[in-house]
Scaffold this motif. Structure first.
Motif, PDB file in Angstrom:
ATOM      1  N   ASP A  76      34.438-116.824 -21.138  1.00  0.00           N
ATOM      2  CA  ASP A  76      34.496-118.078 -20.390  1.00  0.00           C
ATOM      3  C   ASP A  76      33.430-119.053 -20.900  1.00  0.00           C
ATOM      4  N   PRO A  77      33.506-119.412 -22.181  1.00  0.00           N
ATOM      5  CA  PRO A  77      32.405-120.173 -22.784  1.00  0.00           C
ATOM      6  C   PRO A  77      32.388-121.627 -22.341  1.00  0.00           C
ATOM      7  N   PRO A  78      31.241-122.299 -22.492  1.00  0.00           N
ATOM      8  CA  PRO A  78      31.206-123.746 -22.289  1.00  0.00           C
ATOM      9  C   PRO A  78      32.119-124.435 -23.305  1.00  0.00           C
ATOM     10  N   ALA A  79      32.596-125.612 -22.934  1.00  0.00           N
ATOM     11  CA  ALA A  79      33.475-126.354 -23.833  1.00  0.00           C
ATOM     12  C   ALA A  79      32.735-126.732 -25.115  1.00  0.00           C
ATOM     13  N   HIS A  80      33.470-126.766 -26.223  1.00  0.00           N
ATOM     14  CA  HIS A  80      32.967-127.214 -27.525  1.00  0.00           C
ATOM     15  C   HIS A  80      31.892-126.285 -28.090  1.00  0.00           C
ATOM     16  N   THR A  81      32.018-124.964 -27.803  1.00  0.00           N
ATOM     17  CA  THR A  81      31.064-124.011 -28.358  1.00  0.00           C
ATOM     18  C   THR A  81      31.358-123.792 -29.838  1.00  0.00           C
ATOM     19  N   VAL A  82      30.337-124.023 -30.678  1.00  0.00           N
ATOM     20  CA  VAL A  82      30.513-123.912 -32.127  1.00  0.00           C
ATOM     21  C   VAL A  82      29.706-122.766 -32.721  1.00  0.00           C
ATOM     22  N   HIS A  83      28.863-122.111 -31.905  1.00  0.00           N
ATOM     23  CA  HIS A  83      28.047-121.011 -32.420  1.00  0.00           C
ATOM     24  C   HIS A  83      27.579-120.166 -31.243  1.00  0.00           C
ATOM     25  N   TRP A  84      27.320-118.870 -31.545  1.00  0.00           N
ATOM     26  CA  TRP A  84      26.909-117.939 -30.497  1.00  0.00           C
ATOM     27  C   TRP A  84      25.661-117.175 -30.898  1.00  0.00           C
ATOM     28  N   LEU A  85      24.860-116.803 -29.901  1.00  0.00           N
ATOM     29  CA  LEU A  85      23.802-115.813 -30.071  1.00  0.00           C
ATOM     30  C   LEU A  85      24.120-114.673 -29.117  1.00  0.00           C
ATOM     31  N   VAL A  86      24.299-113.473 -29.665  1.00  0.00           N
ATOM     32  CA  VAL A  86      24.635-112.314 -28.842  1.00  0.00           C
ATOM     33  C   VAL A  86      23.500-111.310 -28.921  1.00  0.00           C
ATOM     34  N   ASP A  87      23.455-110.391 -27.941  1.00  0.00           N
ATOM     35  CA  ASP A  87      22.410-109.373 -27.959  1.00  0.00           C
ATOM     36  C   ASP A  87      22.851-108.198 -28.828  1.00  0.00           C
ATOM     37  N   ALA A  88      22.029-107.145 -28.836  1.00  0.00           N
ATOM     38  CA  ALA A  88      22.294-106.012 -29.716  1.00  0.00           C
ATOM     39  C   ALA A  88      23.608-105.304 -29.402  1.00  0.00           C
ATOM     40  N   HIS A  89      24.124-105.497 -28.192  1.00  0.00           N
ATOM     41  CA  HIS A  89      25.370-104.835 -27.794  1.00  0.00           C
ATOM     42  C   HIS A  89      26.582-105.749 -27.935  1.00  0.00           C
ATOM     43  N   ALA A 138      34.925-114.077 -34.407  1.00  0.00           N
ATOM     44  CA  ALA A 138      35.137-115.393 -33.807  1.00  0.00           C
ATOM     45  C   ALA A 138      36.303-116.072 -34.494  1.00  0.00           C
ATOM     46  N   HIS A 139      37.250-116.553 -33.700  1.00  0.00           N
ATOM     47  CA  HIS A 139      38.309-117.407 -34.214  1.00  0.00           C
ATOM     48  C   HIS A 139      37.744-118.819 -34.325  1.00  0.00           C
ATOM     49  N   VAL A 140      37.768-119.390 -35.537  1.00  0.00           N
ATOM     50  CA  VAL A 140      37.182-120.702 -35.791  1.00  0.00           C
ATOM     51  C   VAL A 140      38.308-121.728 -35.898  1.00  0.00           C
ATOM     52  N   ALA A 141      38.278-122.730 -35.016  1.00  0.00           N
ATOM     53  CA  ALA A 141      39.318-123.759 -35.013  1.00  0.00           C
ATOM     54  C   ALA A 141      39.265-124.554 -36.306  1.00  0.00           C
ATOM     55  N   LEU A 142      40.428-124.864 -36.856  1.00  0.00           N
ATOM     56  CA  LEU A 142      40.510-125.584 -38.131  1.00  0.00           C
ATOM     57  C   LEU A 142      40.558-127.087 -37.882  1.00  0.00           C
ATOM     58  N   ASP A 143      39.493-127.604 -37.315  1.00  0.00           N
ATOM     59  CA  ASP A 143      39.379-129.047 -37.108  1.00  0.00           C
ATOM     60  C   ASP A 143      37.924-129.422 -37.320  1.00  0.00           C
ATOM     61  N   ASP A 144      37.578-130.648 -37.061  1.00  0.00           N
ATOM     62  CA  ASP A 144      36.222-131.108 -37.346  1.00  0.00           C
ATOM     63  C   ASP A 144      35.193-130.468 -36.422  1.00  0.00           C
ATOM     64  N   GLU A 145      35.618-129.990 -35.251  1.00  0.00           N
ATOM     65  CA  GLU A 145      34.662-129.386 -34.315  1.00  0.00           C
ATOM     66  C   GLU A 145      34.315-127.948 -34.671  1.00  0.00           C
ATOM     67  N   HIS A 146      35.263-127.195 -35.236  1.00  0.00           N
ATOM     68  CA  HIS A 146      35.053-125.789 -35.594  1.00  0.00           C
ATOM     69  C   HIS A 146      34.619-124.956 -34.390  1.00  0.00           C
ATOM     70  N   VAL A 147      35.283-125.142 -33.265  1.00  0.00           N
ATOM     71  CA  VAL A 147      34.975-124.372 -32.058  1.00  0.00           C
ATOM     72  C   VAL A 147      35.249-122.892 -32.311  1.00  0.00           C
ATOM     73  N   GLN A 148      34.331-122.030 -31.839  1.00  0.00           N
ATOM     74  CA  GLN A 148      34.445-120.595 -32.033  1.00  0.00           C
ATOM     75  C   GLN A 148      34.851-119.906 -30.735  1.00  0.00           C
ATOM     76  N   THR A 149      35.888-119.067 -30.811  1.00  0.00           N
ATOM     77  CA  THR A 149      36.343-118.280 -29.669  1.00  0.00           C
ATOM     78  C   THR A 149      36.195-116.799 -30.006  1.00  0.00           C
ATOM     79  N   PRO A 150      35.278-116.059 -29.351  1.00  0.00           N
ATOM     80  CA  PRO A 150      35.034-114.657 -29.696  1.00  0.00           C
ATOM     81  C   PRO A 150      36.156-113.739 -29.219  1.00  0.00           C
TER      82      PRO A 150
END
Length: 669
Positions: free
Chosen positions: A199-212, A171-183
């Motif tokens: 195509d994530p929702p706006a302002h996504t700061v964390h993810w839960l992914v499955d085993a794949h 995940a690329h983590v934005a260097l601002d107060d929001e810390h938005v993550q882009t996988p």
């Protein structure tokens, strides 16, 4: 070349007897040096074992064991400027890991980067830069592919024993107060990256992914609101699961399975303990029937599945770690381990779980033993035994010299349930001088049944250690957690005092006591000396929160790592509003109440602490001087919110030991 047997202890040594009393307690270094085995991870086939250890080197490196008969071990990655950290298998032949460097102290924020190496030590490649560290030239000239340090490992898809798997999700983590993550996907063999197109929702700061590595839940945060969105298998878009204030999440999200199921926690009962349930997508709510409950505790755990995604069991934390197995073969293995290593927690991590050729790594530990690792092979080769000892986690710790840990449930003065941990030498008779050790956070759980360096060190010096899980602590019900809101120095502090009074009434603690703690625990130490001066002869506070105004409002002149979101939306509810609650905050800020501290006080701070900057300590020291109570004072250059260097950990422990002995005068340990 060393063999596995060089690391193994004889099985006859598994039974730990109580030896004769020692002439002197173990030195501080025994308690505070780094573990001999920090991590141990089986490969997907169970034929190899990766271990991080500094044994035989100055830094923790990566060692891979070949577990086949006659197999050898090999150190496959070693760095002069860092320790290998967070190892995971990408497939049977390749591993990824980070590298952390604390040689200058904990105060320098350094991202670990990301590296990959083959199990035989070949094809070492740096994939992500480390903060403040140059590229490690290993002969590969493709350093233009390196990602910047603000790319973090998000997921390693479940490795298959017979299949190559070159990619991991970062995940690329934005260097601002929001810390938005882009996988994005990253190939560990070539270093090439590609967009994940989630195509994530706006302002996504964390993810839960499955085993794949497929996204299933996106967590967003914006302007004091947080939300969770679900992406079902085969779906093209996202559906909202909830939207709430930061401190009012309707349910927790734990895991997802390959079939598109979602596992969540919800609260039930008057204490609102968290229980594990499935999520009902038809009714848009957690199912009312829980899958797992932990009476007296919140559910805090993880699902255990096999390579096919089949649910084998649930690992959770009650007073200590425990595993509920649903599979009969795994139940049988757990019973077998518990018979072989009685009176201990035996945590099983398996490959080809429940199959006739299963391989399992067992970490066996107790309150008096940091742990020992054993390998179980269900169908070993001819002439090999089912069980093999790998080695102790901390070789220098002798369990017969350690204290016992026990959890008590008592009543606070207002009738509320109050969990209290007690660490005491089993050989001790009668009441002992007490150290009330308050955990940091405070919005965390303080302890569990296992070995803990601070409590064991203090117990070895002749004290009984009292650790209250005061209101505001997590893990004991949502009611217990929320009862601590806006109670700094008030009901939270009363709980600490009530724990000591209970220990005295039970004949556990004598009339001699000091209070100690770090971070919030340091704050509680200061407030204990202010509010209950009759209870404590002295106090020890390190990296202590001392100025509530500075904590809640920040300062142009003092740099810290408290986020704008936290100060605007979280801390006013958790601690108090700087303007509306100014009177309450002043009454419970140690800097402003320092004149009420009359007892001797030892203060220690990291000079580069960004969570509780040194200004907290300097302001408190000045206020104490003006009140005529000069504290003992020590600061450590380069250290942050906690002490990383062994020499500093040992130095502080020895200072604390001498300070406590002066005012508590313990009997011979």
């Amino acid at each position: 070349m060393k063999t596995l047997k060089c690391w193994a202890g004889a099985l006859a040594g598994l039974v730990l007897g109580v030896g004769a009393a020692q002439a002197a307690p173990p030195p501080a270094e025994v308690f505070y040096r780094d573990a001999d085995i920090a991590e141990a991870v089986l490969s997907p086939s169970g034929k190899r074992l990766a271990i991080t250890s500094a044994k035989g080197a100055q830094r923790a490196g990566l060692v891979v064991f070949d577990l086949n008969p006659g197999g050898q071990l090999k150190r496959v990655a070693q760095f002069a400027d860092g320790d290998v950290w967070r190892v995971q298998w990408v497939d049977e032949d390749r591993l990824v890991f980070g590298v952390v460097d604390s040689s200058e102290g904990s105060g320098r924020s350094t991202a670990p980067g990301l590296f990959a190496v083959n199990a035989d030590g070949s094809k070492l490649r740096q994939l992500v830069r480390r903060m403040y560290k140059p590229f490690i030239n290993n002969g590969d000239t493709d350093d233009e592919r390196l990602l910047d340090w603000n790319h973090w490992l998000l997921s390693v898809p479940t490795p298959r024993a017979a299949a190559a798997n070159g990619e991991v999700l970062v995940a690329h983590v934005a260097l601002d107060d929001e810390h938005v993550q882009t996988p994005m996907w990253l190939n560990t063999r070539t270093g090439r990256s590609r967009d994940a197109y989630f195509d994530p929702p706006a302002h996504t700061v964390h993810w839960l992914v499955d085993a794949h590595g497929e996204p299933r839940v996106a967590f967003t945060q914006y302007k004091g609101r947080q939300a969770a969105y679900w992406h079902a298998p085969g779906a093209t878009g996202w559906s909202q699961l909830y939207d709430s204030d930061l401190l009012a999440v309707p349910f927790g999200i734990v895991a997802t399975d390959d079939a598109g199921g979602l596992y969540v926690t919800r609260t039930e009962g008057p204490q609102r303990y968290a229980v594990l349930s499935r999520y009902d997508f038809e009714h848009h709510a957690p199912e009312t029937k829980p899958l797992v409950t932990a009476p007296g505790f919140d559910f805090d755990g993880q699902l255990i599945t096999d390579d096919a995604g089949r649910l084998l069991g649930v690992r959770l934390r009650v007073d200590g770690q425990t595993t509920v197995w649903f599979d009969d073969a795994m139940k049988a293995l757990q019973q077998r381990a518990d018979r072989l290593f009685p009176g201990r927690i035996n945590q099983i991590d398996c490959r080809r779980c429940a199959a006739p050729d299963m391989v399992a790594l067992v970490r066996s530990y107790s309150d008096r033993d940091p742990g020992r690792l054993y390998l179980f092979q269900a169908s070993p080769a001819e002439g090999e035994k089912n069980w093999r000892a790998i080695g102790p986690v901390r070789e220098g710790v002798k369990p017969e010299q350690m204290a016992s840990l026990d959890l008590q449930r008592i009543k606070a003065r207002d009738g509320s349930d109050l969990p209290v941990w007690v660490t005491k030498s089993p050989a001790a008779k009668g009441p002992l001088p007490a150290v009330v050790l308050v955990h940091g956070g405070p919005w965390v759980r303080g302890s569990e049944w296992s070995w803990h360096a601070d409590a064991q060190f203090l117990a070895s010096r002749g004290y009984v250690v009292i650790e209250p899980e005061m209101r505001g602590s997590t893990g004991y019900g949502d009611a217990h957690f929320r009862a601590g809101f806006r109670q700094f120095g008030q009901a939270m502090q009363d709980d600490v005092a009530d724990a000591l009074r209970w220990a005295r009434a039970q004949g556990i603690a004598s009339d001699k006591a000091c209070i100690a703690g770090a971070s919030y625990g340091g704050y509680s130490t200061l407030m204990g000396l202010i509010k209950d001066p009759d209870l404590y002869r002295c106090g020890v506070a390190w990296v202590a929160l001392a100025d509530l105004d500075l904590y809640l409002s920040g300062s142009w002149w003092v740099t810290d790592d408290i986020s704008k979101t936290g100060r605007q939306y979280g801390l006013p509810e958790l601690v108090g509003d700087p303007e509306k609650d100014a009177t309450m905050i002043a009454a419970n800020s140690p800097v402003k109440q320092a004149a009420h501290i009359k007892a001797p006080l030892l203060l220690a701070f990291g000079e580069d602490d960004r969570r509780v900057p040194l200004a907290h300590g300097e302001r408190l020291r000045k206020a104490l001087r003006e009140a005529g109570n000069e504290p003992l004072w020590v600061t450590y250059p380069g250290e942050g919110h906690g002490f990383a260097l062994l020499k500093n950990r040992v130095d502080f422990a020895q200072r604390m030991e001498a300070f406590l002995a002066k005012y508590l005068q313990p009997a011979q340990p």
